[in-house]
Design a protein around this motif. Structure first.
Motif, PDB file in Angstrom:
ATOM      1  N   ALA B 111      36.222  21.576   5.332  1.00 16.83           N
ATOM      2  CA  ALA B 111      35.758  20.603   5.961  1.00 16.83           C
ATOM      3  C   ALA B 111      34.508  19.559   5.406  1.00 16.83           C
ATOM      4  CB  ALA B 111      36.044  20.352   7.644  1.00 16.83           C
ATOM      5  N   PHE B 112      33.063  20.477   5.664  1.00 20.85           N
ATOM      6  CA  PHE B 112      32.033  19.930   5.156  1.00 20.85           C
ATOM      7  C   PHE B 112      31.941  19.685   3.865  1.00 20.85           C
ATOM      8  CE2 PHE B 112      30.364  20.401   9.560  1.00 20.85           C
ATOM      9  CZ  PHE B 112      29.575  19.041   9.304  1.00 20.85           C
ATOM     10  N   SER B 113      32.810  20.712   2.816  1.00 20.00           N
ATOM     11  CA  SER B 113      32.913  20.528   1.320  1.00 20.00           C
ATOM     12  C   SER B 113      32.990  19.383   1.165  1.00 20.00           C
ATOM     13  CB  SER B 113      34.243  21.959   0.423  1.00 20.00           C
ATOM     14  OG  SER B 113      32.988  22.296   0.343  1.00 20.00           O
ATOM     15  N   GLY B 114      34.763  18.266   1.770  1.00 20.43           N
ATOM     16  CA  GLY B 114      35.244  17.563   1.791  1.00 20.43           C
ATOM     17  C   GLY B 114      34.154  16.456   2.174  1.00 20.43           C
ATOM     18  N   ILE B 115      33.432  16.696   3.110  1.00 15.83           N
ATOM     19  CA  ILE B 115      32.810  15.696   3.938  1.00 15.83           C
ATOM     20  C   ILE B 115      31.519  15.407   2.642  1.00 15.83           C
ATOM     21  CG2 ILE B 115      30.699  15.390   5.710  1.00 15.83           C
ATOM     22  CD1 ILE B 115      32.902  16.392   7.621  1.00 15.83           C
ATOM     23  N   VAL B 117      31.252  15.186  -0.123  1.00 14.85           N
ATOM     24  CA  VAL B 117      31.963  14.302  -1.347  1.00 14.85           C
ATOM     25  C   VAL B 117      31.821  12.822  -0.527  1.00 14.85           C
ATOM     26  CG1 VAL B 117      33.808  13.732  -2.293  1.00 14.85           C
ATOM     27  CG2 VAL B 117      33.410  16.348  -2.192  1.00 14.85           C
TER      28      VAL B 117
END
Lengths: 183, 179
Positions: B111-115, B117
């Motif tokens: 989730a934080f990887s996507g966040i 971005v």
């Protein structure tokens, strides 16, 4: 003494970050580099949390960074130190508000300051990009850009400019896509 | 005392209900301070914002200090400032404590990887917005580029860059003014 260091660093940040919350970022990245209190990666998470919770971004990031460094007291220390310089400056200015606003020297100093702040924040954005898109295991960074993330970035950037909705929506979208694609 | 409590409460509400900081706070400040409590006029709020932009610190905090000072002097300024930062302290500390516990979880990490971005995309937009309002001519472009390079490649401290840029602005205007 960690609290004294926190006080000093965040006081400095509060004093020299002009033009709002994002202007604190260059100082925070410097702090990450200098003291290792938190990593650039964690700072990215902090920005996301700060953007999706109520309250001024600069204050949120300071609370988070202070908490990361030294727990609850650290969060309080960092936040109070960040606002102390502006509290002092504003209380002084409040006395002669109109003179300050129409002062030629103040005006011309800020004519130079504003572009500099934009330049500094751009550097923070570069650091953000580096921690987000670059595969750290490689030494030749430009060969190892995460393609999935780059595509997602292109899509979200398009949406941000096209629809101008609340940041929290894009952050939620990022989270969902991140989980679905195992980014 | 009642007025101080009112100040604290009004700014506590503003701090806990506005997302995004900066200009996102303007409508909320208007509604609470000008319409509801009639402590200040709309013009005053805009003035405070303008000064908040060119004084150190977070704009919302600066505005709170101004309004508090106007109502009850120095104590009022301090109380209003504490009011506006208190919600952040509470909310962020709570979230940070929870995040510490779940950060090792794979789903949270994805989730934080996507966040992150999404944060990059939002930052690009913010910088462009700031650039449009802060860079007015070729002088601005040069200062912005010079600051960028000094910080990026020469690792010059942001403090020194901010101070030098201020001096450059003063000199530039002085020289231009004489012609």
């Amino acid at each position: 003494m960690i609290f004294l260091k926190l006080f000093f660093e965040f006081f400095k940040t509060g004093l020299f970050s002009i033009g709002g919350g994002l202007a604190t970022l260059p100082f925070l990245f410097k702090m990450a580099e200098k003291y290792g209190w938190f990593t650039a990666n964690e700072l990215t998470a902090m920005i996301a949390v700060a953007e999706s919770t109520p309250g001024p971004i600069g204050v949120n990031v300071a609370t988070y960074a202070g908490f990361k460094t030294a727990g609850i007291l650290g969060g309080i220390t960092a936040t109070l130190s960040l606002v102390l310089p502006s509290l002092i400056v504003i209380l002084i200015i409040a006395g002669f508000l109109d003179k300050f606003r129409s002062n030629k020297i103040v005006d011309s100093v800020f004519f130079g300051l504003r572009p500099a702040v934009v330049g500094l924040i751009s550097v923070s954005v570069m650091t953000l990009f580096e921690t987000t898109f670059v595969n750290k295991l490689s030494t030749v960074w430009y060969q190892f850009i995460d393609v999935k993330k780059a595509v997602l970035f292109a899509i979200i950037t398009f949406l941000v400019f096209r629809f101008k909705k609340h940041p929290i929506l894009y952050i939620a979208l990022g989270a969902v896509v991140g989980i679905c694609l195992s980014l | 005392m009642k007025e101080l409590l009112q100040l604290f409460w009004a700014f506590f509400k503003i701090g806990s209900l506005t997302f995004g900081g900066g200009y996102a706070m303007l409508p909320m400040l208007e509604r609470e301070l000008a319409d509801r409590y009639k402590w200040v006029t709309l013009e005053e709020i805009v003035d405070y914002f303008a000064i908040g932009q060119c004084t150190p610190g977070v704009i919302a905090v600066n505005t709170a200090t101004f309004v508090g000072h106007k109502k009850r002097g120095v104590i009022g300024g301090i109380v209003a400032t504490l009011g506006v930062i208190a919600p952040s302290l509470i909310i962020i500390t709570a979230i940070a404590s929870v995040l510490e516990l779940v950060m090792g979880n794979a789903v949270v990490q994805h989730a934080f990887s996507g966040i992150s971005v999404a944060v990059c995309a939002l930052m690009v937009q913010s910088v462009i917005k700031m650039g449009k309002s802060g860079i007015k001519n070729i002088f601005g472009i040069v200062v912005a580029l010079a600051s960028f390079c000094a910080s990026m490649f020469l690792k010059v401290s942001p403090i020194i860059i901010v101070l030098c840029a201020g001096v450059c602005g003063a000199v530039y205007k002085a020289v231009k003014g004489e012609k």
